[in-house]
Design an enzyme around this catalytic site. Structure first.
Site, PDB file in Angstrom:
ATOM      1  N   GLY A  71       0.817  -1.216   0.000  1.00 29.68           N
ATOM      2  CA  GLY A  71       0.000   0.000   0.000  1.00 29.68           C
ATOM      3  C   GLY A  71       0.846   1.258   0.000  1.00 29.68           C
ATOM      4  CB  CYS A  72       3.774   2.219   2.022  1.00 26.47           C
ATOM      5  SG  CYS A  72       2.918   2.094   3.603  1.00 26.47           S
ATOM      6  CB  THR A  73       5.061   0.309  -2.902  1.00 24.68           C
ATOM      7  OG1 THR A  73       6.026  -0.140  -1.938  1.00 24.68           O
ATOM      8  CG2 THR A  73       5.710   0.390  -4.268  1.00 24.68           C
TER       9      THR A  73
END
Length: 159
Positions: A43-45
């Site tokens: 998700g952060c990527t």
């Protein structure tokens, strides 16, 4: 969690290169301050690469983007390099700034409860006031949501 209309609490954190970054140094510019749970996770990527790919849109809106996670400088550096990120990531290893903004909270995944950074975004105007908050931001719609608000705000171009 810090609310719209509040003065953004000032802080200093190291970026991915170990250089100190102080929020108040960006007075006079609109700042998109986003908190994400952990460097180099799916998700952060998605969220970080979206910001990377829309850099021209953020610049056109006159906004500086700062990403904050409870990771070490080494971890955010590895993430920034791996994903060719073109904006600053800040390492909040002791989650002090996450606490300051009220985004350090209890989370659960796969039946396990733990504490971590809640994915949230704060848009801060040139005077240092929080003008928009996106609690529980979605990695997939983050850029569209932020850029729409910046367009409505009519953020002045940075000099």
């Amino acid at each position: 969690m810090i609310e719209t209309g509040a003065q953004a609490p000032d802080f200093t954190l190291p970026d991915q290169d170990g250089s100190e970054v102080t929020l108040s140094d960006f007075r006079g510019q609109t700042v998109v301050l986003y908190f994400y749970p952990k460097a180099d996770t799916p998700g952060c990527t998605t969220q970080a690469c979206g910001i990377r790919d829309h850099r021209a849109d953020y610049e056109e809106a006159g906004a500086v983007v700062l990403g904050v996670s409870p990771d070490t400088v080494k971890d955010v550096k590895k993430f920034a390099d791996k994903q060719s990120l073109n904006f600053r990531l800040l390492a909040d290893a002791d989650h002090g700034v996450c606490d300051l903004y009220g985004v350090w909270g209890e989370k659960s995944m796969y039946g396990r409860t733990y504490w971590g950074a809640i994915r949230s975004t704060f848009i801060i105007d040139a005077g240092g006031t929080v003008v928009h908050v996106i609690p529980k931001a979605s990695p997939k719609t983050h850029d569209a949501d932020v850029l729409k608000f910046l367009a409505e705000l009519g953020a002045p171009a940075s000099s």
